[in-house]
Every structure is written in C-alpha cells, then in structure tokens.
Write a protein that holds these residues in place. Sequence first.
Motif, PDB file in Angstrom:
ATOM      1  N   GLU A 191      -4.250 -30.092 -15.100  1.00 19.87           N
ATOM      2  CA  GLU A 191      -4.065 -28.780 -15.888  1.00 19.87           C
ATOM      3  C   GLU A 191      -3.341 -27.794 -14.853  1.00 19.87           C
ATOM      4  N   HIS A 192      -3.293 -28.033 -13.689  1.00 22.92           N
ATOM      5  CA  HIS A 192      -2.913 -26.944 -12.668  1.00 22.92           C
ATOM      6  C   HIS A 192      -2.095 -27.704 -11.542  1.00 22.92           C
ATOM      7  N   VAL A 193      -1.080 -26.965 -10.841  1.00 20.81           N
ATOM      8  CA  VAL A 193      -0.603 -27.569  -9.877  1.00 20.81           C
ATOM      9  C   VAL A 193      -0.164 -26.361  -8.825  1.00 20.81           C
ATOM     10  N   ASP A 194      -0.397 -26.704  -7.432  1.00 20.15           N
ATOM     11  CA  ASP A 194       0.277 -25.827  -6.544  1.00 20.15           C
ATOM     12  C   ASP A 194       0.943 -26.353  -5.500  1.00 20.15           C
ATOM     13  N   LEU A 195       1.960 -25.773  -4.658  1.00 13.15           N
ATOM     14  CA  LEU A 195       2.561 -26.270  -3.793  1.00 13.15           C
ATOM     15  C   LEU A 195       2.167 -25.421  -2.477  1.00 13.15           C
ATOM     16  N   GLN A 205      -6.809 -21.313 -19.425  1.00  8.38           N
ATOM     17  CA  GLN A 205      -5.540 -21.024 -19.168  1.00  8.38           C
ATOM     18  C   GLN A 205      -5.852 -19.641 -18.108  1.00  8.38           C
ATOM     19  N   PHE A 206      -6.756 -18.748 -18.484  1.00  9.17           N
ATOM     20  CA  PHE A 206      -7.130 -17.716 -17.530  1.00  9.17           C
ATOM     21  C   PHE A 206      -7.579 -18.104 -16.372  1.00  9.17           C
ATOM     22  N   ASN A 207      -8.762 -19.096 -16.350  1.00  8.41           N
ATOM     23  CA  ASN A 207      -9.249 -19.444 -15.108  1.00  8.41           C
ATOM     24  C   ASN A 207      -8.394 -20.189 -14.447  1.00  8.41           C
ATOM     25  N   LEU A 208      -7.404 -21.067 -15.020  1.00 12.39           N
ATOM     26  CA  LEU A 208      -6.407 -21.800 -13.956  1.00 12.39           C
ATOM     27  C   LEU A 208      -5.343 -20.633 -13.242  1.00 12.39           C
ATOM     28  N   TYR A 209      -5.100 -19.756 -14.002  1.00 12.64           N
ATOM     29  CA  TYR A 209      -4.080 -18.526 -13.379  1.00 12.64           C
ATOM     30  C   TYR A 209      -5.037 -17.846 -12.323  1.00 12.64           C
ATOM     31  N   TRP A 230     -14.242 -21.036 -11.197  1.00 14.05           N
ATOM     32  CA  TRP A 230     -13.171 -21.136 -12.413  1.00 14.05           C
ATOM     33  C   TRP A 230     -12.933 -22.483 -12.959  1.00 14.05           C
ATOM     34  N   GLY A 231     -13.991 -23.375 -12.583  1.00 14.50           N
ATOM     35  CA  GLY A 231     -14.171 -24.635 -13.185  1.00 14.50           C
ATOM     36  C   GLY A 231     -13.353 -25.874 -12.783  1.00 14.50           C
ATOM     37  N   ILE A 232     -12.679 -25.719 -11.731  1.00 11.77           N
ATOM     38  CA  ILE A 232     -12.011 -26.861 -10.819  1.00 11.77           C
ATOM     39  C   ILE A 232     -12.813 -28.110 -10.635  1.00 11.77           C
ATOM     40  N   LYS A 233     -12.580 -29.095 -11.000  1.00  8.31           N
ATOM     41  CA  LYS A 233     -13.474 -30.254 -10.716  1.00  8.31           C
ATOM     42  C   LYS A 233     -12.956 -31.297  -9.899  1.00  8.31           C
ATOM     43  N   TYR A 271      -4.587 -30.100 -10.169  1.00  5.87           N
ATOM     44  CA  TYR A 271      -6.150 -29.682 -10.416  1.00  5.87           C
ATOM     45  C   TYR A 271      -6.564 -29.927 -11.780  1.00  5.87           C
ATOM     46  N   SER A 272      -7.719 -30.386 -11.980  1.00  8.96           N
ATOM     47  CA  SER A 272      -8.252 -30.619 -13.261  1.00  8.96           C
ATOM     48  C   SER A 272      -9.640 -30.006 -13.275  1.00  8.96           C
ATOM     49  N   LEU A 273      -9.774 -29.576 -14.685  1.00  5.84           N
ATOM     50  CA  LEU A 273     -11.025 -29.027 -15.129  1.00  5.84           C
ATOM     51  C   LEU A 273     -12.070 -29.840 -15.664  1.00  5.84           C
TER      52      LEU A 273
END
Length: 159
Positions: free
Chosen positions: A14-18, A65-69, A119-122, A142-144
Amino acid sequence: KTVAYMHRHNIPFEHVDLWVPSFVPGDNPSGAASNCRLCFAGSATVDDVVGDDGKARKPLSPEDQFNLYAFGDYSQKFSFDVGCGLPGRVYESGRPTWEQSVHNAPHHHFERCGGALQWGIKTVLGIPIASPNVGRVVVILYSLEDREKDQDMVSRLSE
C-alpha cells in the motif's frame, strides 16, 4: 509512476518510499567521498489495494491512508548508514529483502519499528535498483498486512 506500476501489476503493498545514497566528503585531503548515508527521497500511497484473491481491488480506508501518510512523514526524518536499517542493508547487499512482522522487530534490526507499530506497518520489501547517476537506490514497499513472502513477485520486481 511507481504507484501506477504497483496498480497495473497488482503489487499487494500500500505504500512505497525511495532511499538514495548521499556521499559526504571525508577528512582526507583529496576530498574523496568516504562516507555514504541512505536518505529519504519521497514516498507515495496507493488509493486502493489488491484483494485477497490477488486481482480484485478495494479502496484503501481513509484511516489506512492517513496512517500510511503519517508513516511517510515519520520516515523522512531518518537516514541510514550503509549496512544499517533496512535501506542500508539492502543497499549494501544489493539483494532484495522481504521482512514480516516489522512492527515487532528489534529496534536494531528495523529502526522504524516504533512508527511501524504506531501506524500499522507489518510487511516490508526492500528492492535495490541500479541507477546510472548514483550506482544504486533502494525502493521499499510497505503493507498493513502480514504478507507471506512471494518469491515470484520479488524476482519480477528485482529484474
């Protein structure tokens, strides 16, 4: 572009960073770079997620969405020495790494475990990507959800 790729190929994160290397001049007189840190270079969050069947998509909840941001904002405060933290380990090894239950990981192994727990990242997947400008960058997904390793997907994303 990364989120569009994730959507097009049903990547279940659900989320990605570089993370990019930043070379800091050392104390030697020649001024050659002697120290490298991996620095946050941006993040993105998807609008919908791959369903349990691996195909159907469902909207990401406003809370997720809020948690991932928020996790993205938290992550931008970090930088990692080569070999340290997930970005530093992936950068050093040049090999992808899939890690589950990072919210429970020891701090020395996943330095952002406090944020992951909050924030729930697993599950995380770190992928080294060759770069003509800096040699190598690291993309982390990243995934919840606590996702089982999918070696086929890791291989596809690493090509």
